[in-house]
Design a protein around this motif. Sequence first.
Motif, PDB file in Angstrom:
ATOM      1  N   MET A  97       0.797  -1.207   0.000  1.00  0.00           N
ATOM      2  CA  MET A  97       0.000   0.000   0.000  1.00  0.00           C
ATOM      3  C   MET A  97       0.839   1.270   0.000  1.00  0.00           C
ATOM      4  O   MET A  97       0.335   2.340  -0.281  1.00  0.00           O
ATOM      5  CB  MET A  97      -0.912   0.012   1.224  1.00  0.00           C
ATOM      6  N   TYR A  98       2.116   1.122   0.322  1.00  0.00           N
ATOM      7  CA  TYR A  98       2.916   2.336   0.537  1.00  0.00           C
ATOM      8  C   TYR A  98       4.125   2.411  -0.383  1.00  0.00           C
ATOM      9  O   TYR A  98       4.688   1.410  -0.804  1.00  0.00           O
ATOM     10  CB  TYR A  98       3.407   2.379   1.978  1.00  0.00           C
ATOM     11  N   ASN A  99       4.492   3.647  -0.643  1.00  0.00           N
ATOM     12  CA  ASN A  99       5.810   3.933  -1.183  1.00  0.00           C
ATOM     13  C   ASN A  99       6.650   4.503  -0.055  1.00  0.00           C
ATOM     14  O   ASN A  99       6.131   5.221   0.806  1.00  0.00           O
ATOM     15  CB  ASN A  99       5.728   4.965  -2.294  1.00  0.00           C
ATOM     16  N   VAL A 100       7.931   4.199  -0.097  1.00  0.00           N
ATOM     17  CA  VAL A 100       8.754   4.659   1.021  1.00  0.00           C
ATOM     18  C   VAL A 100       9.887   5.547   0.519  1.00  0.00           C
ATOM     19  O   VAL A 100      10.443   5.331  -0.558  1.00  0.00           O
ATOM     20  CB  VAL A 100       9.323   3.477   1.826  1.00  0.00           C
ATOM     21  N   ALA A 101      10.150   6.570   1.293  1.00  0.00           N
ATOM     22  CA  ALA A 101      11.321   7.404   1.029  1.00  0.00           C
ATOM     23  C   ALA A 101      12.210   7.340   2.255  1.00  0.00           C
ATOM     24  O   ALA A 101      11.743   7.582   3.367  1.00  0.00           O
ATOM     25  CB  ALA A 101      10.886   8.839   0.755  1.00  0.00           C
ATOM     26  N   GLU A 102      13.464   6.980   2.073  1.00  0.00           N
ATOM     27  CA  GLU A 102      14.376   6.908   3.211  1.00  0.00           C
ATOM     28  C   GLU A 102      14.933   8.294   3.480  1.00  0.00           C
ATOM     29  O   GLU A 102      15.371   8.989   2.571  1.00  0.00           O
ATOM     30  CB  GLU A 102      15.519   5.934   2.909  1.00  0.00           C
ATOM     31  N   LEU A 103      14.916   8.678   4.707  1.00  0.00           N
ATOM     32  CA  LEU A 103      15.356  10.031   5.062  1.00  0.00           C
ATOM     33  C   LEU A 103      16.653   9.979   5.859  1.00  0.00           C
ATOM     34  O   LEU A 103      16.849  10.723   6.807  1.00  0.00           O
ATOM     35  CB  LEU A 103      14.265  10.722   5.871  1.00  0.00           C
ATOM     36  N   ASN A 104      17.522   9.073   5.470  1.00  0.00           N
ATOM     37  CA  ASN A 104      18.740   8.887   6.247  1.00  0.00           C
ATOM     38  C   ASN A 104      19.997   9.349   5.532  1.00  0.00           C
ATOM     39  O   ASN A 104      21.099   8.990   5.905  1.00  0.00           O
ATOM     40  CB  ASN A 104      18.878   7.419   6.646  1.00  0.00           C
ATOM     41  N   SER A 105      19.773  10.117   4.505  1.00  0.00           N
ATOM     42  CA  SER A 105      20.946  10.694   3.867  1.00  0.00           C
ATOM     43  C   SER A 105      20.569  12.068   3.345  1.00  0.00           C
ATOM     44  O   SER A 105      19.400  12.357   3.091  1.00  0.00           O
ATOM     45  CB  SER A 105      21.455   9.804   2.739  1.00  0.00           C
ATOM     46  N   VAL A 106      21.541  12.901   3.239  1.00  0.00           N
ATOM     47  CA  VAL A 106      21.300  14.229   2.692  1.00  0.00           C
ATOM     48  C   VAL A 106      22.211  14.428   1.495  1.00  0.00           C
ATOM     49  O   VAL A 106      23.265  13.807   1.388  1.00  0.00           O
ATOM     50  CB  VAL A 106      21.567  15.330   3.734  1.00  0.00           C
ATOM     51  N   SER A 107      21.768  15.280   0.648  1.00  0.00           N
ATOM     52  CA  SER A 107      22.568  15.541  -0.539  1.00  0.00           C
ATOM     53  C   SER A 107      23.505  16.700  -0.254  1.00  0.00           C
ATOM     54  O   SER A 107      23.068  17.801   0.074  1.00  0.00           O
ATOM     55  CB  SER A 107      21.635  15.867  -1.707  1.00  0.00           C
ATOM     56  N   GLN A 108      24.771  16.399  -0.328  1.00  0.00           N
ATOM     57  CA  GLN A 108      25.759  17.453  -0.098  1.00  0.00           C
ATOM     58  C   GLN A 108      26.652  17.541  -1.314  1.00  0.00           C
ATOM     59  O   GLN A 108      27.353  16.596  -1.629  1.00  0.00           O
ATOM     60  CB  GLN A 108      26.606  17.125   1.136  1.00  0.00           C
ATOM     61  N   GLY A 131      25.901  17.443  -4.312  1.00  0.00           N
ATOM     62  CA  GLY A 131      25.566  16.432  -5.296  1.00  0.00           C
ATOM     63  C   GLY A 131      25.828  15.019  -4.845  1.00  0.00           C
ATOM     64  O   GLY A 131      25.490  14.061  -5.539  1.00  0.00           O
ATOM     65  N   GLU A 132      26.409  14.902  -3.668  1.00  0.00           N
ATOM     66  CA  GLU A 132      26.711  13.550  -3.214  1.00  0.00           C
ATOM     67  C   GLU A 132      25.768  13.162  -2.094  1.00  0.00           C
ATOM     68  O   GLU A 132      25.428  13.991  -1.246  1.00  0.00           O
ATOM     69  CB  GLU A 132      28.146  13.478  -2.700  1.00  0.00           C
ATOM     70  N   CYS A 133      25.402  11.944  -2.107  1.00  0.00           N
ATOM     71  CA  CYS A 133      24.508  11.461  -1.077  1.00  0.00           C
ATOM     72  C   CYS A 133      25.329  11.106   0.164  1.00  0.00           C
ATOM     73  O   CYS A 133      26.167  10.209   0.124  1.00  0.00           O
ATOM     74  CB  CYS A 133      23.760  10.238  -1.595  1.00  0.00           C
ATOM     75  N   VAL A 134      25.102  11.849   1.211  1.00  0.00           N
ATOM     76  CA  VAL A 134      25.889  11.609   2.411  1.00  0.00           C
ATOM     77  C   VAL A 134      24.962  11.118   3.509  1.00  0.00           C
ATOM     78  O   VAL A 134      23.910  11.692   3.765  1.00  0.00           O
ATOM     79  CB  VAL A 134      26.588  12.900   2.881  1.00  0.00           C
ATOM     80  N   THR A 135      25.371  10.079   4.161  1.00  0.00           N
ATOM     81  CA  THR A 135      24.533   9.544   5.223  1.00  0.00           C
ATOM     82  C   THR A 135      24.485  10.502   6.406  1.00  0.00           C
ATOM     83  O   THR A 135      25.439  11.219   6.687  1.00  0.00           O
ATOM     84  CB  THR A 135      25.048   8.161   5.689  1.00  0.00           C
ATOM     85  N   THR A 136      23.370  10.525   7.061  1.00  0.00           N
ATOM     86  CA  THR A 136      23.232  11.434   8.195  1.00  0.00           C
ATOM     87  C   THR A 136      23.992  10.962   9.415  1.00  0.00           C
ATOM     88  O   THR A 136      24.055  11.648  10.418  1.00  0.00           O
ATOM     89  CB  THR A 136      21.750  11.560   8.595  1.00  0.00           C
ATOM     90  N   PHE A 137      24.592   9.811   9.322  1.00  0.00           N
ATOM     91  CA  PHE A 137      25.304   9.282  10.485  1.00  0.00           C
ATOM     92  C   PHE A 137      26.783   9.632  10.479  1.00  0.00           C
ATOM     93  O   PHE A 137      27.540   9.156  11.302  1.00  0.00           O
ATOM     94  CB  PHE A 137      25.125   7.766  10.577  1.00  0.00           C
ATOM     95  N   GLY A 138      27.159  10.453   9.527  1.00  0.00           N
ATOM     96  CA  GLY A 138      28.550  10.878   9.500  1.00  0.00           C
ATOM     97  C   GLY A 138      29.466   9.756   9.107  1.00  0.00           C
ATOM     98  O   GLY A 138      29.069   8.782   8.477  1.00  0.00           O
ATOM     99  N   SER A 139      30.710   9.922   9.533  1.00  0.00           N
ATOM    100  CA  SER A 139      31.704   8.954   9.078  1.00  0.00           C
ATOM    101  C   SER A 139      31.608   7.664   9.881  1.00  0.00           C
ATOM    102  O   SER A 139      32.290   6.706   9.582  1.00  0.00           O
ATOM    103  CB  SER A 139      33.095   9.552   9.228  1.00  0.00           C
ATOM    104  N   ARG A 140      30.803   7.661  10.896  1.00  0.00           N
ATOM    105  CA  ARG A 140      30.725   6.453  11.709  1.00  0.00           C
ATOM    106  C   ARG A 140      29.705   5.506  11.112  1.00  0.00           C
ATOM    107  O   ARG A 140      28.524   5.582  11.424  1.00  0.00           O
ATOM    108  CB  ARG A 140      30.326   6.787  13.117  1.00  0.00           C
ATOM    109  N   ALA A 141      30.196   4.672  10.296  1.00  0.00           N
ATOM    110  CA  ALA A 141      29.284   3.737   9.662  1.00  0.00           C
ATOM    111  C   ALA A 141      28.986   2.575  10.601  1.00  0.00           C
ATOM    112  O   ALA A 141      28.234   1.694  10.259  1.00  0.00           O
ATOM    113  CB  ALA A 141      29.888   3.225   8.375  1.00  0.00           C
ATOM    114  N   TYR A 142      29.575   2.608  11.751  1.00  0.00           N
ATOM    115  CA  TYR A 142      29.398   1.470  12.632  1.00  0.00           C
ATOM    116  C   TYR A 142      28.689   1.902  13.905  1.00  0.00           C
ATOM    117  O   TYR A 142      28.617   3.078  14.243  1.00  0.00           O
ATOM    118  CB  TYR A 142      30.744   0.864  12.985  1.00  0.00           C
ATOM    119  N   LEU A 143      28.202   0.942  14.591  1.00  0.00           N
ATOM    120  CA  LEU A 143      27.410   1.184  15.786  1.00  0.00           C
ATOM    121  C   LEU A 143      28.139   0.569  16.967  1.00  0.00           C
ATOM    122  O   LEU A 143      28.372  -0.628  17.004  1.00  0.00           O
ATOM    123  CB  LEU A 143      26.046   0.525  15.576  1.00  0.00           C
ATOM    124  N   GLN A 144      28.456   1.415  17.920  1.00  0.00           N
ATOM    125  CA  GLN A 144      29.150   0.922  19.111  1.00  0.00           C
ATOM    126  C   GLN A 144      28.202   0.084  19.970  1.00  0.00           C
ATOM    127  O   GLN A 144      26.991   0.276  19.909  1.00  0.00           O
ATOM    128  CB  GLN A 144      29.614   2.101  19.950  1.00  0.00           C
TER     129      GLN A 144
END
Lengths: 418, 841
Positions: free
Chosen positions: A218-229, A231-244
């Motif tokens: 029923m739904y379309n989804v848009a992921e809101l976890n990256s921003v365009s900087q 022209g490049e798609c940058v994740t909102t989590f910064g350089s820490r791609a890992y989770l402590q």
Amino acid sequence: MEVNPPKQEHLLALKVMRLTKPTLFTNIPVTCEEKDLPGELFNQLMRDDPSTVNGAEILMLGEMLTLPQNFGNIFLGETFSSYISVHNDSNQVVKDILVKADLQTSSQRLNLSASNAAVAELKPDCCIDDVIHHEVKEIGTHILVCAVSYTTQGGEKMYFRKFFKFQVLKPLDVKTKFYNAESDLSSVTDEVFLEAQIQNITTSPMFMEKVSLEPSIMYNVAELNSVSQAGECVTTFGSRAYLQPMDTRQYLYCLKPKKEFAEKAGIIKGVTVIGKLDIVWKTNLGERGRLQTSQLQRMAPGYGDVRLSLEAIPDTVNLEEPFHITCKITNCSSERTMDLVLEMCNTNSLHWCGISGRQLGKLHPSSSLCLALTLLSSVQGLQSVSGLRLTDTFLKRTYEYDDIAQVCVVSSAIKVES
Amino acid sequence: MENANGTKQSVTEDSSPAEGQTGSTTPQGEQGQLLYHEETIDLGGDEFGSEENETISEDSNNFVDKLNEHLMESVLISDSPNNSEDDSGDLGCLQDVVEPAEGSAGPTLESLGDEGAVDTLSKDSESDGEDVSKDISDTTPDPDHNQVKGVPALGEEGAKDPGPGDGSTHPEGLGCTPPPRQSPPTEEPVPVCTIFSQPLPARSQPPLLLRDGFEPQMVKSPSFSGASETVAKTPPQAVQPSPSLSKFFGDPANTNSLASDFFDSFTTSTFISVSNPHAGSSAPEKLSSLSTPGGERSPGAAEPSHSPGIEKSKAGVSPASVEISQSPKPFSQIQAVFAGSEDPFATALSMSEMDRRSDAWLPGEGTRDVLISVATQQYSTVFVDKESLTMPGLKFDNIQGDAVKDLMLRFLGERAAAKRQVLNAESVEQTFVGLKQLISCKNWRAAVDLCGRLLTAHGQGYGKSGLPTSHTADSLQLWFVRLALLVKLGLFQNAEMEFEPFGNLDQPDLYYEYYPHVYPGRRGSMVPFSMRILHAELQQYLGNPQESLDRLHKVKAICSKILTNLEQGLAEDGSMSSITQENRQGQWPDFSLNNYRELSEDSAPKAFLVSHPLHWSLHAFICSFLFWEAKHRPGTRAGVCGGPDTSQGPCPRQLHPVTWSHLREDYVLAVDAYHSVIQYYPEQEPQLLSGIGRIFLQIGDIKTAEKYFQDVEKVTQKLDGLQGKIMVLMNRAFLHLGQNNFAEAHRFFTEILRIDPTNAVANNNAAVCLLYLGKLKDSLRQLEAMVQQDPKHYLHESVLFNLTTMYELESSRSMQKKQSLLEAVAGKEGDSFNTQCLKLA
């Protein structure tokens, strides 16, 4: 009953070792300068050490792989791999060896052996090797049951089993929360925001490779976890791609009903299935894990039969000065015409102006009417507009509308812009 | 779940604990869920299933569980029941750690022996295994805030998903029909017992294994306890000042050259001043008065930290003097060793310039004030608070021991053990020469002891901590070596204890200026730069990475300040009165070679850096790598998630009971530091880039790792040569490893062996890959061949660890094989060998 058979009874030995990823050997580099007492000695010792990196001996993280040192933890969604070795300890040839590895979980029993064919014979000091893999799908106790049957030279049929127990732990804690978008006051936007909090409850960092929402039909989804900087798609989590360990990360998704469903506003009512989260993570040397949540369900905001929405409201008002809001009342029922009475109840801070208990007249299904109401606030600060009651005279049912909106009440001394 | 009835507004907080508990299978959580049968399958189906199926009361149930928990094997490697040898050392170890954690796991698996019971647990679940894992439960009651259960992924192939509607209705119906049970093998309870019985004996072992065999033991020093006796017995000897001092002041005639005497770096000096007039001083004064009576040349007076108690100290006897009388030779021997430089005077001068450069250090404010007053108030007494003096002493007397020999005694018998000959502290010269000898033949424990002896001779022996003393460049070097070796041996706690009196390495008595008569004109810190780095890094190993980083940054700040001073044409300490002028005045004529002042302005800072090859940035890197490393490894935090297997088993390097778990720092730091290191060590760029890549690989970020590996390939393209080629192949192999492709990884490691057959790393790694490919025998053959080929080089603890692990997996006769490895090791390794990798204990 041979409860505890004497040792040396069996000709074959069964060994099991869990194959987690190997680790890289690390050194403790201790260096000194040439003028120090040991002179070049410390550095020379490090150079002679085969586990140091050639040319950069001071790097701790070497290149030498070492085998897993313990069982470690195993988490839901990871793959359990294990080496199973059956070794002929005796000095006679053993025949018809059948090795079976089963995994017993709380709910089922799986056969993990690559082949179920018997090996015709095993010479002394030879091995039957098997590497089993199993993606762990249950939490809790698992038992690896290894059964070995064989025939001795004398024709005696032998059989023994070994059990290896391990606990499967939960790697992630996932919490979700839905937000209904009401940014647009004029219409019912059926957008839903999903906030998912994912917490690493293991003891090692996790590299989150993928966290995505697979929407239901029923739904379309848009992921809101990256921003365009730039022209490049940058994740909102910064350089820490890992989770402590114990860290939580929030993922945000915006879901829009597909057109065919959105039109029929009634469908997206009550409990709807939104979709499920698909999470892929990696740890040591690419050890992979993957989990999906169950279908996320959402209770659409309960509009009931009558929906009251706000058309217009000032965001800032003066203390003790009347202000106006416009409400829109919609008959959401399928085919019932309603006869509504509006009551207005004052709260501690907000006071309604006008007559309470007035008839609003007939409201046909799927139609709406707009009401201009006046109220004033006696208390400064952010005040919540509450206290509207609509009573369906036919069903004698009262609908309560509290906390419809909020206004900021400021002292009259401050000039409020229009 | 419990929170199902929670109001819709207050959503966030309550669900998680509940969930957490179910994860660790608390009975209550399950009880609560009894209503929703089908919903809890994947989490704790076992225990509530059992509650239904078992008629035993809860308590007895638990009791049975407890028993069974003990008996169960949940272990890396097991031995078969008919194994006569007891090589299950590590096994037992694991088990032991498992145990306490099990407590939180609660009543899980009951009566394993009765397998039927386990089977019936599946009653509540669907018969279809795949669907069982689907969990739809909690979402329904609490729509606003879903408690999402980890639902196992469907297989890689995308095994079917029953769909929402399907999933929610399905289980209820099927719940009643138990799945076809596995033939309940009640007829064979036998093996259960055999296995269970085994781990028990092994359990007593583990505590030994878990900690480093040497770690916390505090050995009482015989010399300490006996100190008072010695005092009584041998007073006269103590009156004599230390040999070096007497040489200095008592008998100037027999010294070779005055100039060189004053620069007593062991590399140049002709004697060693490992001595201390305060050695025996047992009266701790609150204030030690520091008098500098100028022209007076009596030994006592020349000692800057001279205190009123000096008479007493001379009267009281020190172990030092005893020590000296036992070995009267050392100092003269050293003299012989270092004597014979061509032109002592010239050497001394040029060395002094180098010394100045490397000794340059900026004292903290308080320290500087003290030093200034020492320098200016020549004829009055400077009072220095005892608090701000450095009074180190050995904290433990003897860590000596040869674990290899102990093992040989235990497993191979006395005769074999007798063959083991390693140097110990007694069997070498009691000098720096002997010390170096011990270090180079890897008898680090003995070397630590020898350092201790030499320091005892200097009056900083056991029990001397907190007593006034004085320092020389050599005594500090000895401390550095001792502490460095302790760290190298992994005895971090011991190192920490002995480091403690040094404070932040900035006390006034650690500066040359504090001893104007012993080191006239010499400035800067006597603390070796390496010791500062060690001081900072040690905190890391003790689990305080932040402290490590703080200390490194302090070092960095001072380095930067010195560099700024140099760039501005000042002396290192920022003073205008640089030696250059003296040079120009021709006081030290023959002075050009090593004088970086004669280099261009610009290169002066560079020279400073060159004089400190251990530049801080490199260590910042090491440090931050450790942050990461520490976090990355599961560490010693057992049972955090209620699981049994968080233990840390025996492994070559991680045995130290260091709790890494509290580290919150960032591997990003490590990567940053790496980058800055590349600036200083451009020639190591490919290695460093590969290192970054490996960090990412370890963390699981394969993509970024690949990016760095590609950079390496670009860099190495420029420089052709074997090394670059090997690096590229090695990285590719690691990348495949990260992608779980052991076959390809093996191919690349083998490729390296083709061009460099003696590459130990490739050899070992190829063998490891073979194991993961199910080729145990091949893997063993490869490793064994490698070790035989060049035992001297390849008997490395990592290789041995792999080898013993595979022996354990391979056969029940691993003990013999391990023992033969022990024999091989015995012939080659010193007392610092980490015997744990043999997994014999």
